[in-house]
Design an enzyme around this catalytic site. Structure first.
Site, PDB file in Angstrom:
ATOM      1  N   CYS A  15       0.808  -1.210   0.000  1.00 27.43           N
ATOM      2  CA  CYS A  15       0.000   0.000   0.000  1.00 27.43           C
ATOM      3  C   CYS A  15       0.841   1.258   0.000  1.00 27.43           C
ATOM      4  CB  CYS A  15      -0.895   0.048   1.228  1.00 27.43           C
ATOM      5  SG  CYS A  15      -2.034  -1.327   1.314  1.00 27.43           S
ATOM      6  N   GLY A  41       0.338  -0.155  -5.087  1.00 25.01           N
ATOM      7  CA  GLY A  41      -0.953  -0.820  -5.049  1.00 25.01           C
ATOM      8  C   GLY A  41      -1.846  -0.275  -6.131  1.00 25.01           C
ATOM      9  N   ASN A 116      -0.208   1.424   5.892  1.00 22.81           N
ATOM     10  CA  ASN A 116       0.698   0.627   5.058  1.00 22.81           C
ATOM     11  C   ASN A 116       1.449  -0.304   5.998  1.00 22.81           C
ATOM     12  OD1 ASN A 116       3.852   1.318   3.385  1.00 22.81           O
ATOM     13  ND2 ASN A 116       2.469  -0.387   3.095  1.00 22.81           N
ATOM     14  N   GLY A 117       1.427  -1.584   5.680  1.00 20.26           N
ATOM     15  CA  GLY A 117       2.074  -2.570   6.548  1.00 20.26           C
ATOM     16  C   GLY A 117       1.087  -3.667   6.869  1.00 20.26           C
ATOM     17  N   TYR A 256      13.101  -3.954  -4.539  1.00 18.05           N
ATOM     18  CA  TYR A 256      12.035  -3.962  -5.534  1.00 18.05           C
ATOM     19  C   TYR A 256      10.948  -2.930  -5.328  1.00 18.05           C
ATOM     20  CZ  TYR A 256       7.836  -5.527  -7.997  1.00 18.05           C
ATOM     21  OH  TYR A 256       6.719  -5.560  -8.783  1.00 18.05           O
TER      22      TYR A 256
HETATM   23  P1  AMP Z   1       7.781 -14.760 -10.171  1.00 11.16           P
HETATM   24  O1  AMP Z   1       7.288 -15.083 -11.514  1.00 11.16           O
HETATM   25  O2  AMP Z   1       6.757 -15.131  -9.125  1.00 11.16           O
HETATM   26  O3  AMP Z   1       9.122 -15.357  -9.845  1.00 11.16           O
HETATM   27  O4  AMP Z   1       7.882 -13.191 -10.095  1.00 11.16           O
HETATM   28  C1  AMP Z   1       9.098 -12.554  -9.945  1.00 11.16           C
HETATM   29  C2  AMP Z   1       8.947 -11.150 -10.466  1.00 11.16           C
HETATM   30  O5  AMP Z   1       7.935 -10.471  -9.729  1.00 11.16           O
HETATM   31  C3  AMP Z   1      10.232 -10.376 -10.291  1.00 11.16           C
HETATM   32  O6  AMP Z   1      10.672 -10.048 -11.573  1.00 11.16           O
HETATM   33  C4  AMP Z   1       9.873  -9.148  -9.511  1.00 11.16           C
HETATM   34  O7  AMP Z   1      10.180  -8.007 -10.276  1.00 11.16           O
HETATM   35  C5  AMP Z   1       8.401  -9.215  -9.286  1.00 11.16           C
HETATM   36  N1  AMP Z   1       8.073  -9.154  -7.844  1.00 11.16           N
HETATM   37  C6  AMP Z   1       8.789  -9.577  -6.813  1.00 11.16           C
HETATM   38  N2  AMP Z   1       8.144  -9.349  -5.647  1.00 11.16           N
HETATM   39  C7  AMP Z   1       6.991  -8.742  -5.958  1.00 11.16           C
HETATM   40  C8  AMP Z   1       5.886  -8.223  -5.215  1.00 11.16           C
HETATM   41  N3  AMP Z   1       5.856  -8.313  -3.902  1.00 11.16           N
HETATM   42  N4  AMP Z   1       4.861  -7.661  -5.881  1.00 11.16           N
HETATM   43  C9  AMP Z   1       4.872  -7.588  -7.205  1.00 11.16           C
HETATM   44  N5  AMP Z   1       5.884  -8.052  -7.969  1.00 11.16           N
HETATM   45  C10 AMP Z   1       6.925  -8.621  -7.366  1.00 11.16           C
END
Ligand code: AMP
Length: 483
Positions: A15, A41, A116-117, A256
């Site tokens: 969030c 979000g 947020n949290g 990220y």
């Molecule tokens: P996956 O296909 O599940 O391995 O997704 C990994 C990708 O999702 C990475 O390239 C990250 O950029 C992105 N990612 C990692 N953590 C999050 C998150 N909490 N929310 C949205 N995207 C994420």
């Protein structure tokens, strides 16, 4: 609705919060602030304003720019004080009734809160309150805060809020609005960010500094872990009501989550991501011809990697910006489809080359698998995957969306098995000490780690009361986090 405990569609949310006090058309400014925080979000947003006499509430599913129309903002949200929230909610999250800010008429007056949290004992506290007669109208952990304020025996409003927050564990960066004040609070560990800004004399609270930049506001300072600021007509009063603890800011915000143009906790996010790339190149050298980021999240780290490895940096994958983040699509089949919709190989930069692919993290591994296949189909002679963080091997219970542990690739496979799964010639992750070095530390302190890095280490800095109660596990899928 997904009823699976810790299922993809439940519990963990991300969030952004924003508030401004004593500013004409406050809600319009909040709209802009939330737009800059949209990456935190994208599924729903809400704004509460106060016009000197009464509160106004508006909430919508969807993006800020699409849903907060001129009429909504200027006619239905009048006033010189407003707070807002942008939320990644899921199908299990209960729809509009869970969209924040939450507002309640309390004995002490109206109060709205945006959070947020994620509170890790919300369900336990909620049950206790329900036994004593509290009626909950949402499944969000944030409503628990309002109930605790409502039932506090303290006399003054601020003391009621302190009393309420002292009962909670986990992560909270909050912005609250009463008829006479705007309040900002960070949990004692400061897991999620919150900054104080100012626009032509009007105080602002925001999750990240990029939300100040969008309106040309000035950054004043970070709200400190465990600090509460009470903003009234007479100014900004700072109090530290909780027992002091060593800060444990979420390191994944740097990896990220935060926007690269934001400064959080005194560090520029882009700069850290570049340094992460430099550390990664030092730790896991491989002979190659070109460094290619997985856009957008892998870009700054790939720039750092290319510089350190003295390799050309090329945009060998092009991202289509008109689709949402693949990660947050609710079903596996759509997630697969999303990757194809979102990325395309730029063949001319890849064909016949030994490619170092840089991404920020591997969660389920779906994205990497698809991207690698695409890069191979575009003619790469070798594909070496370099990940700008340690393996994500544990779930986050503090407000970042990670799936249950069993769905995390790194929790069930060795690095060699993961390399095989995503079909790369080599795979390397940044070490945890390398990540800390990129953040300006000598390494991870074993006695007292400087950050919350639970998603990489499984070392959770607070109790996880709701997770620990076996009885609660069934219920958790019904309880939405705050984001
Ligand atoms: P996956 O296909 O599940 O391995 O997704 C990994 C990708 O999702 C990475 O390239 C990250 O950029 C992105 N990612 C990692 N953590 C999050 C998150 N909490 N929310 C949205 N995207 C994420």
């Amino acid at each position: 609705m997904d009823e699976t405990p810790f299922g993809d569609d439940t519990l963990h949310e991300e969030c952004g919060v924003f508030g401004i006090f004593q500013r004409a058309d406050a809600a319009a400014v909040v709209t802009l602030g939330l737009h800059a925080l949209q990456h935190r979000g994208q599924e729903a947003a809400g704004i509460v304003s106060h016009d000197g006499a009464q509160f106004h509430v508006e909430r919508h599913a969807g993006l800020i720019g699409d849903t907060f129309t001129k009429a909504a903002v200027l006619e239905r949200l009048p006033g010189t004080a407003a707070i807002g929230h942008t939320r990644y909610a899921t199908t299990g999250g209960g729809g509009l009734r869970n969209v924040q800010p939450f507002f309640a008429e309390l004995s002490a007056g109206g109060f709205a809160v945006a959070h947020n949290g994620n509170i890790t004992n919300a369900l336990t506290v909620q049950r206790e309150l329900q036994r004593r007669g509290s009626i909950f109208s949402s499944t969000s952990d944030t409503e628990t805060i309002l109930h605790l304020v409502a039932t506090s025996g303290a006399r003054m409003f601020v003391d009621k809020l302190i009393d309420a927050l002292s009962r909670l564990e986990g992560a909270f960066s909050l912005v609250g609005l009463s008829s006479s004040s705007m309040i900002g609070v960070r949990d004692p560990l400061g897991i999620r960010p919150l900054v104080l800004g100012e626009f032509e004399g009007a105080p602002i609270l925001a999750s990240e500094t990029c939300a100040l930049d969008i309106i040309g506001a000035e950054f004043v300072r970070d709200i400190e872990p465990g600090e509460m600021v009470v903003i009234t007509e007479s100014g900004v009063e700072s109090i530290f009501p909780f027992q002091a603890r060593r800060r444990r800011f979420c390191i994944f915000e740097y990896v990220y989550f935060a926007r690269p143009d934001s400064n959080v906790e005194g560090r520029n996010v882009y700069d850290i991501r570049k340094k992460i790339g430099i550390e990664l190149a030092r730790e896991s050298h491989v002979d190659a011809d070109v460094v290619v980021p997985v856009p957008d999240s892998g870009v700054p780290a790939a720039i750092g990697y290319g510089q350190e490895a003295a390799l050309p940096f090329e945009l060998g994958i092009i991202r289509n910006h008109y689709v949402g983040r693949t990660f947050i699509q609710p079903t596996d089949s759509i997630r697969h489809m999303g990757v194809k919709l979102k990325h395309n190989a730029n063949r001319s930069m890849i064909e016949g080359k030994r490619v170092v692919l840089v991404d920020d993290s591997i969660v389920r591994g779906t994205t990497s698998q698809k991207i690698v296949q695409m890069v191979r189909e575009a003619g790469a002679s070798e594909v070496h995957m370099r990940i700008a963080s340690p393996p994500t091997s544990a779930s986050c219970f503090y407000g970042v969306d990670t799936p249950e542990k069993a769905k995390l690739l790194a929790s069930r496979m060795s690095i060699a098995e993961m390399a095989d799964f995503i079909q790369v010639d080599s795979l390397a992750f940044l070490s945890i000490d390398g990540l800390y070095r990129a953040c300006g530390e000598a390494g991870r302190s074993k006695i007292s780690p400087q950050f919350c890095d639970a998603c990489f280490t499984g070392d959770y800095p607070t109790s996880l009361t709701d997770q620990d109660g076996a009885d609660n596990v069934r219920q958790l899928s019904l309880l939405g986090g705050a984001g």
